[in-house]
Design an enzyme around this catalytic site. Structure first.
Site, PDB file in Angstrom:
ATOM      1  N   SER A  79       0.851  -1.187   0.000  1.00 26.55           N
ATOM      2  CA  SER A  79       0.000   0.000   0.000  1.00 26.55           C
ATOM      3  C   SER A  79       0.886   1.235   0.000  1.00 26.55           C
ATOM      4  O   SER A  79       1.957   1.252   0.616  1.00 26.55           O
ATOM      5  CB  SER A  79      -0.905   0.015   1.236  1.00 26.55           C
ATOM      6  N   ARG A 138     -21.805 -13.667 -45.224  1.00 29.26           N
ATOM      7  CA  ARG A 138     -20.766 -12.836 -44.629  1.00 29.26           C
ATOM      8  C   ARG A 138     -21.430 -11.799 -43.745  1.00 29.26           C
ATOM      9  O   ARG A 138     -22.326 -11.073 -44.199  1.00 29.26           O
ATOM     10  CB  ARG A 138     -19.924 -12.129 -45.689  1.00 29.26           C
TER      11      ARG A 138
END
Length: 478
Positions: free
Chosen positions: A276, A315
């Site tokens: 931290s 497609r």
């Protein structure tokens, strides 16, 4: 494709590289090289043309960022790539330049490239998943009978064993690995169909060319084009999503058990891990954090893949393109999760004493169900349950141990006193005795999953020989 810095720190450099621009472009080049050599093998083009094409199918020869930039305007990454490849071949052999990409289409080269990089991505995931499973199985065996409090709805329930709890993490992961292998075997297929999937440009030689290509690329025998048939492909993505969910389950429990006031487990520390900027004492569960972040995002990726399946005719318009964009993100998150948890599991710190302390701190309440069951054989279940409910309330209000109250209640009841000896009651509050059922289930699951995990780890279905297509002549392919 690597995304922002915040994407990167939730994954691994290896996976980011797999889906990086250079990697994808080389996979597309591998398709073009295989196509040319396969066509030479069946006599559709000359061996010299195939050699000329394959010789320049190396991504490092091209300005890849420029090709990626041009793809937006072109509508496909394959279009500027094929154009530039053709121009490069023409510098050395103008005749060979006429047959670059002969019979293929943009989706063929892009889908196959995604198959090739996905296979590499799965190899990374599979290796770390095998390591994670092995670490968890070893942990379950080591602590097969270690008592720990089982928790339901975030509240204390009954005593189980830590080995039983660990098997609740590793069982789904082994099954996920098994399903990933099966799903990948169906999904990792050559994409090759030409303009509308029929290979019409190549005539009768089309299927033979496809089989040669599949062999060169170490893919299964060609089964036909799957341009808008995305079921097997998306099913693989769904399995990756399920894996991330299973990893998230482990990470959630690990993070809860790592809370300072719980302290039953801790992720390994060292080398700046879990620190931290403000609080020197903190041990942040960073592996859990990475996995939980993946579990938050994977469902949206999977949902997008499912939504992209409704593709038009032969497609897709927009949906296939969206699928391509979502695919990489799913794998990038998945490997970040499995890699982080594999590292954590290898050095997981277990505190059996804290596990016992939490059981004892509840003053016997976690044994209430076992006590009720024991008394029910004498006075019936309804009355036994009412008695234990009343005694449990007294534990809370009088701050006394349930064992003490139960011993007194049994001594005062002429029906119970001769049928329930004090040693039986003391045994009901013994944590090791209470954990025996969990230990038995854990041993059963260990016997089931250890050999399966070893088999899956040894399979290595995504490892293929390093393929250098330039090392094989068209004549050899024939």
């Amino acid at each position: 494709m690597s995304g922002s810095a915040f994407e990167g720190f939730l994954s691994t450099p290896q996976m980011l590289a797999v889906f990086g621009d250079q990697s994808v472009m080389q996979a597309m080049m591998d398709f073009e090289s295989a196509l040319a050599r396969a066509e030479a093998a069946v006599g559709l083009i000359t061996p010299a043309a195939a050699t000329a094409i394959a010789g320049v199918c190396r991504a490092e020869l091209y300005d890849v960022p420029a090709l990626v930039a041009a793809s937006g305007r072109a509508g496909s990454l394959a279009i500027p790539m094929v154009k530039r490849l053709t121009e490069t071949v023409a510098l050395f052999d103008t005749q060979a330049a006429q047959v670059v990409h002969w019979g293929g289409t943009s989706q063929d080269v892009i889908d196959t490239a995604m198959v090739l990089v996905t296979r590499r991505a799965l190899a990374l995931i599979d290796a770390d998943l095998s390591a994670l499973n092995a670490a968890l199985l070893a942990l379950a065996e080591q602590h097969v009978a270690t008592p720990i409090m089982g928790r339901t709805l975030m509240q204390p329930a009954s005593v189980v064993s830590f080995g039983f709890k660990v098997m609740g993490w590793v069982g789904p992961l082994v099954r996920c690995q098994q399903r990933l292998h099966a799903a990948a075997a169906r999904a990792l297929q050559l994409q090759f169909g030409g303009a509308v999937g029929t290979l019409a440009t190549l005539g009768e030689q089309g299927p033979t060319v496809a089989q040669h290509m599949a062999q060169q690329l170490h893919l299964p025998p060609w089964q036909g084009a799957w341009h808008t048939q995305r079921d097997d492909w998306v099913a693989l993505g769904c399995e990756v999503g399920v894996l991330v969910g299973a990893l998230g389950k482990f990470a959630r429990d690990l993070s809860l058990m790592s809370q300072g006031e719980i302290g039953e487990l801790n992720e390994p520390t060292g080398a700046g891990r879990g620190g931290s900027t403000a609080l020197p004492h903190k041990r942040n569960p960073v592996a859990s954090m990475v996995a939980l972040a993946a579990a938050q995002r994977a469902p949206h990726r999977v949902a997008a893949l499912l939504a992209d399946m409704s593709q038009e005719h032969e497609r897709g318009l927009g949906n296939w393109q969206a699928e391509l964009a979502d695919w990489a993100g799913l794998f990038i998150s998945a490997h970040g999760a499995v890699h982080a948890l594999a590292e954590a599991a290898a050095g997981l710190q277990v505190n059996p004493q804290r596990m016992r302390d939490h059981i004892e701190a509840l003053q016997g309440l976690v044994s209430a169900e076992a006590c009720s069951t024991r008394l029910a054989g004498v006075i019936g279940k309804p009355e036994a349950q009412r008695l234990l409910e009343d005694l449990s309330k007294r534990v809370m209000s009088e701050h006394r141990h349930l064992r003490e109250l139960l011993l007194q209640a049994v001594a005062d009841d002429p029906r119970l006193q001769p049928a329930v000896p004090p040693e039986d009651i003391h045994r009901l509050f013994d944590a090791d005795h209470a954990a025996r059922h969990g230990a038995e289930r854990a041993r059963e699951q260990l016997a089931r999953y250890r050999p399966l995990a070893a088999q899956l780890a040894a399979a290595k279905p995504f490892d293929v020989p390093e393929s250098n297509l330039q090392d094989h002549s068209p004549q050899e392919q024939a």
